[in-house]
Every structure is written in structure tokens, then in C-alpha cells.
Design a protein around this motif. Structure first.
Motif, short mmCIF file in Angstrom:
data_model
loop_
_atom_site.label_atom_id
_atom_site.label_comp_id
_atom_site.label_asym_id
_atom_site.label_seq_id
_atom_site.Cartn_x
_atom_site.Cartn_y
_atom_site.Cartn_z
N GLY A 43 0.83 -1.19 0.00
CA GLY A 43 0.00 0.00 0.00
C GLY A 43 0.86 1.24 0.00
N SER A 44 0.20 2.39 -0.09
CA SER A 44 0.93 3.65 -0.22
C SER A 44 1.72 4.01 1.04
CB SER A 44 -0.03 4.79 -0.56
OG SER A 44 -1.01 4.92 0.44
N SER A 45 1.16 3.73 2.19
CA SER A 45 1.85 4.06 3.43
C SER A 45 3.18 3.32 3.53
CB SER A 45 0.95 3.72 4.63
OG SER A 45 1.57 4.11 5.83
N GLU A 46 3.14 2.03 3.25
CA GLU A 46 4.37 1.22 3.27
C GLU A 46 5.35 1.69 2.19
OE1 GLU A 46 5.54 -3.51 2.78
OE2 GLU A 46 3.44 -2.97 3.13
N LEU A 48 5.62 4.76 0.84
CA LEU A 48 6.21 6.05 1.21
C LEU A 48 7.27 5.90 2.29
CD1 LEU A 48 2.99 8.23 1.12
CD2 LEU A 48 4.96 8.39 -0.42
N LYS A 49 7.03 5.00 3.22
CA LYS A 49 8.02 4.74 4.25
C LYS A 49 9.30 4.16 3.63
CE LYS A 49 8.74 2.66 8.74
NZ LYS A 49 8.25 1.90 9.84
N LEU A 50 9.14 3.25 2.67
CA LEU A 50 10.31 2.71 1.95
C LEU A 50 11.06 3.81 1.21
CD1 LEU A 50 9.14 -0.70 0.47
CD2 LEU A 50 11.23 -0.30 1.76
N CYS A 51 10.33 4.69 0.53
CA CYS A 51 10.97 5.80 -0.20
C CYS A 51 11.77 6.68 0.76
CB CYS A 51 9.92 6.65 -0.92
SG CYS A 51 9.29 5.92 -2.43
N ALA A 52 11.21 6.93 1.92
CA ALA A 52 11.88 7.81 2.88
C ALA A 52 13.07 7.15 3.56
CB ALA A 52 10.88 8.28 3.94
N TYR A 81 3.39 9.17 6.29
CA TYR A 81 3.19 8.11 5.30
C TYR A 81 1.70 7.82 5.15
CZ TYR A 81 8.00 7.63 6.90
OH TYR A 81 9.29 7.89 7.28
N PRO A 82 0.96 8.73 4.52
CA PRO A 82 -0.49 8.57 4.44
C PRO A 82 -0.90 7.47 3.46
CG PRO A 82 0.20 10.45 3.14
CD PRO A 82 1.42 9.95 3.86
N ARG A 83 -2.11 7.00 3.65
CA ARG A 83 -2.70 6.06 2.69
C ARG A 83 -3.41 6.89 1.63
NH1 ARG A 83 -6.15 1.67 5.65
NH2 ARG A 83 -6.36 1.01 3.50
N VAL A 84 -2.90 6.81 0.41
CA VAL A 84 -3.43 7.61 -0.70
C VAL A 84 -3.56 6.72 -1.94
CG1 VAL A 84 -2.50 9.82 0.13
CG2 VAL A 84 -1.10 8.37 -1.35
N GLU A 88 -1.44 9.79 -6.33
CA GLU A 88 -0.95 10.65 -5.25
C GLU A 88 0.34 10.09 -4.66
OE1 GLU A 88 -5.08 12.29 -3.38
OE2 GLU A 88 -4.73 10.12 -3.34
N LEU A 89 0.42 8.77 -4.57
CA LEU A 89 1.64 8.12 -4.10
C LEU A 89 2.82 8.48 -5.01
CD1 LEU A 89 3.47 6.06 -2.65
CD2 LEU A 89 2.41 4.29 -4.07
N ILE A 90 2.60 8.43 -6.30
CA ILE A 90 3.66 8.75 -7.26
C ILE A 90 4.09 10.20 -7.07
CG2 ILE A 90 4.15 9.08 -9.72
CD1 ILE A 90 2.38 6.51 -10.16
N GLN A 91 3.15 11.10 -6.89
CA GLN A 91 3.46 12.52 -6.66
C GLN A 91 4.31 12.68 -5.41
OE1 GLN A 91 0.00 15.03 -6.21
NE2 GLN A 91 1.13 16.45 -4.94
N LEU A 92 3.92 12.04 -4.31
CA LEU A 92 4.66 12.15 -3.06
C LEU A 92 6.04 11.51 -3.16
CD1 LEU A 92 1.72 11.42 -0.59
CD2 LEU A 92 2.88 13.62 -0.95
N ALA A 93 6.13 10.39 -3.86
CA ALA A 93 7.43 9.73 -4.05
C ALA A 93 8.36 10.62 -4.86
CB ALA A 93 7.25 8.38 -4.74
N LEU A 94 7.83 11.29 -5.87
CA LEU A 94 8.63 12.18 -6.70
C LEU A 94 9.11 13.39 -5.89
CD1 LEU A 94 9.78 12.79 -9.49
CD2 LEU A 94 7.65 13.95 -10.03
N GLU A 95 8.30 13.85 -4.97
CA GLU A 95 8.72 14.96 -4.11
C GLU A 95 9.89 14.54 -3.22
OE1 GLU A 95 5.21 16.32 -2.08
OE2 GLU A 95 4.29 17.00 -3.93
N MET A 96 9.92 13.25 -2.82
CA MET A 96 10.99 12.75 -1.96
C MET A 96 12.24 12.39 -2.75
SD MET A 96 9.48 10.18 0.86
CE MET A 96 7.77 9.85 0.58
#
Length: 168
Positions: A43-46, A48-52, A81-84, A88-96
Motif C-alpha cells: 500500500g501507499s503508506s508502506e 512512502l516509508k520505503l521511499c523515505a 506516510y499517508p494512505r493515498v 498521489e503516491l507517485i506525486q509524493l514519491a517524486l517529491e521525496m
């Protein structure tokens, strides 16, 4: 099971995000057979945590667009690490990770997704179900292209509030 082309993929890390464990397992097996290093998230939360927290480079995120999100929340979440949804996940990952490339997947057509508020027409897209050759070919195409550039400009009035502008 590795062919001669897999040597060119050594050191390339792909993060696969899907709520279906069968899809995760299939993608992992296909990509690893070609020499990719594969990270998985359900999921997105997991993801985003991996990306960070993942110290090494992540070259590509392959994400389902219809990731489950919370159906009801009493208060706005402040989780880093929100559930999105997948776009939106791709957008947040690109920001990171500015150099990450993205590949969106879905069993629904881009037109049906847009009707349901998921606008990702500028993202590379792979329709489910897909076979091993389709996945590998699309992953290689996306990796060969320049990374996406996300801008936080206010979207035109014809877009829904919060929809990102994608260029690339």
C-alpha cells in the motif's frame, strides 16, 4: 532464468506497489529474473516509508492506481506516510526522490479512472492484466525516458481540486 539482457539491469531498483499479493509476487519474479532489485509494498503508506527510509537509490516505482485508502477519517491524518491513491503516491514519491521514474498500472482504463477522480493521463501506463514481456518492455521504456517533473502550480479550473500537473 536470467537472460543476457539482465546484466544491464543489475543495480536498478524497482519499487512495486499493489494491494494484491499475487500481483506483487508475479512482478517480483518477472523483474528479478531480468536482474532488477525489487522492493515491495502492499500500500501507499508502506511505499512512502520505503521511499523515505531506503538508503540506496530507487529508480522506478510501479504502482497500482487504485490502492485502498481509508474510507472514513474523523480528523485529518498527520502521518508522514499517508494512505493515498496510486497517482498521489507517485506525486509524493517524486517529491521525496526527484530522479525516480514512475509506471502506473490498473485493470481500469485511464478514461474510467478519470471519471472516478483519478487523473494520471501524463503518467506512463500499463493495463492489467499484463504478461512478463509487456511488463519488462514497459519498465525498460520508462527507465530509458527522463524522470517526471512535478510542478505544484495551481491546476486549471477544469481539473478537480488537488489534481497535480504532470509534465514529462
Amino acid at each position: 532464468m536470467t537472460d543476457a539482457t539482465s546484466d544491464t539491469q543489475t543495480g536498478t531498483t524497482v519499487l512495486v506497489v499493489d494491494d494484491d499479493t499475487a500481483v506483487l509476487g508475479l512482478c517480483k519474479a518477472i523483474l528479478e529474473s531480468q536482474g532488477f532489485t525489487v522492493l515491495q509494498a502492499r500500500g501507499s503508506s508502506e511505499a512512502l516509508k520505503l521511499c523515505a527510509e531506503h538508503q540506496a537509490r530507487i529508480d522506478l516505482i510501479v504502482s497500482d492506481l487504485l490502492l485502498p485508502v481509508p474510507e472514513f477519517q474523523v480528523a485529518k491524518s498527520t502521518s508522514p506516510y499517508p494512505r493515498v491513491r496510486g497517482h498521489e503516491l507517485i506525486q509524493l514519491a517524486l517529491e521525496m526522490k526527484k530522479e525516480i521514474r514512475a509506471l502506473a498500472t490498473s485493470g481500469w482504463s485511464p478514461e474510467v479512472l478519470a471519471v472516478n477522480g483519478i487523473r494520471a493521463e501524463h503518467l506512463p501506463f500499463l493495463s492489467k492484466p499484463f504478461g512478463p514481456k509487456e511488463l519488462i518492455d514497459k519498465v525498460r521504456d520508462v527507465l530509458a525516458a527522463p524522470p517526471l517533473v512535478y510542478t505544484e502550480k495551481k491546476p486549471p479550473a477544469t481539473k478537480a481540486e488537488g489534481d497535480p500537473d504532470w509534465f514529462g
